[in-house]
Scaffold this motif. Sequence first.
Motif, PDB file in Angstrom:
ATOM      1  N   THR A  47     -32.765 -43.140   4.660  1.00  0.00           N
ATOM      2  CA  THR A  47     -31.457 -42.501   4.530  1.00  0.00           C
ATOM      3  C   THR A  47     -30.396 -43.534   4.151  1.00  0.00           C
ATOM      4  O   THR A  47     -29.544 -43.269   3.298  1.00  0.00           O
ATOM      5  N   LEU A  48     -30.463 -44.713   4.754  1.00  0.00           N
ATOM      6  CA  LEU A  48     -29.516 -45.771   4.389  1.00  0.00           C
ATOM      7  C   LEU A  48     -29.691 -46.142   2.925  1.00  0.00           C
ATOM      8  O   LEU A  48     -28.715 -46.322   2.199  1.00  0.00           O
ATOM      9  N   TYR A  49     -30.931 -46.233   2.480  1.00  0.00           N
ATOM     10  CA  TYR A  49     -31.207 -46.531   1.071  1.00  0.00           C
ATOM     11  C   TYR A  49     -30.555 -45.473   0.176  1.00  0.00           C
ATOM     12  O   TYR A  49     -29.928 -45.798  -0.832  1.00  0.00           O
ATOM     13  N   GLU A  50     -30.676 -44.210   0.556  1.00  0.00           N
ATOM     14  CA  GLU A  50     -30.089 -43.116  -0.226  1.00  0.00           C
ATOM     15  C   GLU A  50     -28.564 -43.197  -0.216  1.00  0.00           C
ATOM     16  O   GLU A  50     -27.913 -42.929  -1.226  1.00  0.00           O
ATOM     17  N   ILE A  51     -27.979 -43.570   0.913  1.00  0.00           N
ATOM     18  CA  ILE A  51     -26.524 -43.745   0.996  1.00  0.00           C
ATOM     19  C   ILE A  51     -26.086 -44.866   0.060  1.00  0.00           C
ATOM     20  O   ILE A  51     -25.116 -44.725  -0.691  1.00  0.00           O
ATOM     21  N   GLU A  52     -26.804 -45.966   0.088  1.00  0.00           N
ATOM     22  CA  GLU A  52     -26.447 -47.111  -0.747  1.00  0.00           C
ATOM     23  C   GLU A  52     -26.660 -46.829  -2.228  1.00  0.00           C
ATOM     24  O   GLU A  52     -26.123 -47.540  -3.074  1.00  0.00           O
ATOM     25  N   LYS A  53     -27.409 -45.806  -2.553  1.00  0.00           N
ATOM     26  CA  LYS A  53     -27.595 -45.369  -3.945  1.00  0.00           C
ATOM     27  C   LYS A  53     -26.595 -44.280  -4.328  1.00  0.00           C
ATOM     28  O   LYS A  53     -26.506 -43.899  -5.487  1.00  0.00           O
ATOM     29  N   GLY A  54     -25.854 -43.740  -3.345  1.00  0.00           N
ATOM     30  CA  GLY A  54     -24.872 -42.704  -3.616  1.00  0.00           C
ATOM     31  C   GLY A  54     -25.459 -41.316  -3.749  1.00  0.00           C
ATOM     32  O   GLY A  54     -24.933 -40.482  -4.475  1.00  0.00           O
ATOM     33  N   ASN A  55     -26.515 -41.052  -3.011  1.00  0.00           N
ATOM     34  CA  ASN A  55     -27.170 -39.741  -3.072  1.00  0.00           C
ATOM     35  C   ASN A  55     -26.267 -38.671  -2.457  1.00  0.00           C
ATOM     36  O   ASN A  55     -25.911 -38.753  -1.286  1.00  0.00           O
ATOM     37  N   PRO A  56     -25.909 -37.615  -3.225  1.00  0.00           N
ATOM     38  CA  PRO A  56     -25.019 -36.571  -2.704  1.00  0.00           C
ATOM     39  C   PRO A  56     -25.681 -35.649  -1.687  1.00  0.00           C
ATOM     40  O   PRO A  56     -24.994 -34.872  -1.023  1.00  0.00           O
ATOM     41  N   LYS A  57     -26.981 -35.745  -1.532  1.00  0.00           N
ATOM     42  CA  LYS A  57     -27.686 -34.872  -0.581  1.00  0.00           C
ATOM     43  C   LYS A  57     -27.641 -35.389   0.851  1.00  0.00           C
ATOM     44  O   LYS A  57     -27.985 -34.671   1.776  1.00  0.00           O
ATOM     45  N   VAL A  58     -27.206 -36.627   1.033  1.00  0.00           N
ATOM     46  CA  VAL A  58     -27.140 -37.204   2.377  1.00  0.00           C
ATOM     47  C   VAL A  58     -25.940 -36.600   3.109  1.00  0.00           C
ATOM     48  O   VAL A  58     -24.854 -36.454   2.541  1.00  0.00           O
ATOM     49  N   ALA A  59     -26.143 -36.257   4.375  1.00  0.00           N
ATOM     50  CA  ALA A  59     -25.092 -35.627   5.175  1.00  0.00           C
ATOM     51  C   ALA A  59     -23.868 -36.531   5.300  1.00  0.00           C
ATOM     52  O   ALA A  59     -23.977 -37.755   5.423  1.00  0.00           O
ATOM     53  N   PHE A  60     -22.719 -35.901   5.266  1.00  0.00           N
ATOM     54  CA  PHE A  60     -21.430 -36.585   5.393  1.00  0.00           C
ATOM     55  C   PHE A  60     -21.385 -37.411   6.683  1.00  0.00           C
ATOM     56  O   PHE A  60     -20.866 -38.520   6.696  1.00  0.00           O
ATOM     57  N   GLY A  61     -21.948 -36.869   7.750  1.00  0.00           N
ATOM     58  CA  GLY A  61     -21.966 -37.560   9.034  1.00  0.00           C
ATOM     59  C   GLY A  61     -22.757 -38.855   8.978  1.00  0.00           C
ATOM     60  O   GLY A  61     -22.430 -39.822   9.673  1.00  0.00           O
ATOM     61  N   SER A  62     -23.793 -38.894   8.158  1.00  0.00           N
ATOM     62  CA  SER A  62     -24.577 -40.124   8.018  1.00  0.00           C
ATOM     63  C   SER A  62     -23.753 -41.212   7.346  1.00  0.00           C
ATOM     64  O   SER A  62     -23.799 -42.379   7.743  1.00  0.00           O
ATOM     65  N   TYR A  63     -22.995 -40.830   6.321  1.00  0.00           N
ATOM     66  CA  TYR A  63     -22.091 -41.793   5.690  1.00  0.00           C
ATOM     67  C   TYR A  63     -21.109 -42.335   6.733  1.00  0.00           C
ATOM     68  O   TYR A  63     -20.860 -43.533   6.802  1.00  0.00           O
ATOM     69  N   PHE A  64     -20.548 -41.427   7.542  1.00  0.00           N
ATOM     70  CA  PHE A  64     -19.585 -41.847   8.561  1.00  0.00           C
ATOM     71  C   PHE A  64     -20.228 -42.805   9.555  1.00  0.00           C
ATOM     72  O   PHE A  64     -19.633 -43.835   9.914  1.00  0.00           O
ATOM     73  N   ASN A  65     -21.431 -42.490  10.019  1.00  0.00           N
ATOM     74  CA  ASN A  65     -22.085 -43.359  11.006  1.00  0.00           C
ATOM     75  C   ASN A  65     -22.370 -44.745  10.450  1.00  0.00           C
ATOM     76  O   ASN A  65     -22.291 -45.738  11.183  1.00  0.00           O
ATOM     77  N   VAL A  66     -22.694 -44.833   9.174  1.00  0.00           N
ATOM     78  CA  VAL A  66     -22.909 -46.149   8.568  1.00  0.00           C
ATOM     79  C   VAL A  66     -21.583 -46.909   8.515  1.00  0.00           C
ATOM     80  O   VAL A  66     -21.522 -48.084   8.875  1.00  0.00           O
ATOM     81  N   LEU A  67     -20.515 -46.228   8.105  1.00  0.00           N
ATOM     82  CA  LEU A  67     -19.209 -46.892   8.076  1.00  0.00           C
ATOM     83  C   LEU A  67     -18.778 -47.318   9.472  1.00  0.00           C
ATOM     84  O   LEU A  67     -18.216 -48.405   9.657  1.00  0.00           O
ATOM     85  N   ARG A  68     -19.062 -46.481  10.463  1.00  0.00           N
ATOM     86  CA  ARG A  68     -18.741 -46.826  11.852  1.00  0.00           C
ATOM     87  C   ARG A  68     -19.502 -48.077  12.273  1.00  0.00           C
ATOM     88  O   ARG A  68     -18.948 -48.984  12.899  1.00  0.00           O
ATOM     89  N   THR A  69     -20.758 -48.144  11.909  1.00  0.00           N
ATOM     90  CA  THR A  69     -21.588 -49.301  12.228  1.00  0.00           C
ATOM     91  C   THR A  69     -21.019 -50.579  11.616  1.00  0.00           C
ATOM     92  O   THR A  69     -21.094 -51.648  12.212  1.00  0.00           O
ATOM     93  N   LEU A  70     -20.426 -50.440  10.437  1.00  0.00           N
ATOM     94  CA  LEU A  70     -19.835 -51.591   9.745  1.00  0.00           C
ATOM     95  C   LEU A  70     -18.372 -51.811  10.138  1.00  0.00           C
ATOM     96  O   LEU A  70     -17.701 -52.661   9.560  1.00  0.00           O
ATOM     97  N   ASN A  71     -17.900 -51.052  11.121  1.00  0.00           N
ATOM     98  CA  ASN A  71     -16.510 -51.105  11.586  1.00  0.00           C
ATOM     99  C   ASN A  71     -15.525 -50.736  10.473  1.00  0.00           C
ATOM    100  O   ASN A  71     -14.440 -51.296  10.369  1.00  0.00           O
ATOM    101  N   LEU A  72     -15.935 -49.785   9.637  1.00  0.00           N
ATOM    102  CA  LEU A  72     -15.095 -49.301   8.537  1.00  0.00           C
ATOM    103  C   LEU A  72     -14.776 -47.818   8.691  1.00  0.00           C
ATOM    104  O   LEU A  72     -14.409 -47.157   7.726  1.00  0.00           O
ATOM    105  N   GLN A  73     -14.892 -47.300   9.901  1.00  0.00           N
ATOM    106  CA  GLN A  73     -14.707 -45.870  10.124  1.00  0.00           C
ATOM    107  C   GLN A  73     -13.317 -45.379   9.730  1.00  0.00           C
ATOM    108  O   GLN A  73     -13.150 -44.224   9.317  1.00  0.00           O
ATOM    109  N   ASN A  74     -12.319 -46.230   9.802  1.00  0.00           N
ATOM    110  CA  ASN A  74     -10.972 -45.798   9.439  1.00  0.00           C
ATOM    111  C   ASN A  74     -10.821 -45.549   7.939  1.00  0.00           C
ATOM    112  O   ASN A  74      -9.860 -44.913   7.519  1.00  0.00           O
ATOM    113  N   ASP A  75     -11.760 -46.034   7.153  1.00  0.00           N
ATOM    114  CA  ASP A  75     -11.733 -45.727   5.725  1.00  0.00           C
ATOM    115  C   ASP A  75     -11.879 -44.229   5.481  1.00  0.00           C
ATOM    116  O   ASP A  75     -11.404 -43.715   4.467  1.00  0.00           O
TER     117      ASP A  75
END
Length: 96
Positions: A47-75
């Motif tokens: 799923t992370l690989y798909e996010i890093e490729k910009g796959n539109p099928k990945v859930a919005f929440g997964s994108y958020f959790n990755v940003l949260r993990t990187l301390n970029l949630q405020n973006d």
Amino acid sequence: MKTKKQVLFPKHQKILEQVGENIKLARKRRNLTATQVAERASITRKTLYEIEKGNPKVAFGSYFNVLRTLNLQNDFLKLAADDKLGRKLQDLEILS
């Protein structure tokens, strides 16, 4: 119930691909492996690989959790924050 297939124009797909690339670069700047980020975001490595490729099928929440993990949630708060067109339409409605 069948779900509709998401269709993106190429120029819009490129935007998602850029988001994915930005996430990948942020991960690498922090010297985090894909496995570490995936585990901390509670998603699979695939799923992370798909996010890093910009796959539109990945859930919005997964994108958020990755940003949260990187301390970029405020973006996420920047999404649609500067809605110039919407404000103009609202102003026109008020004047009518």
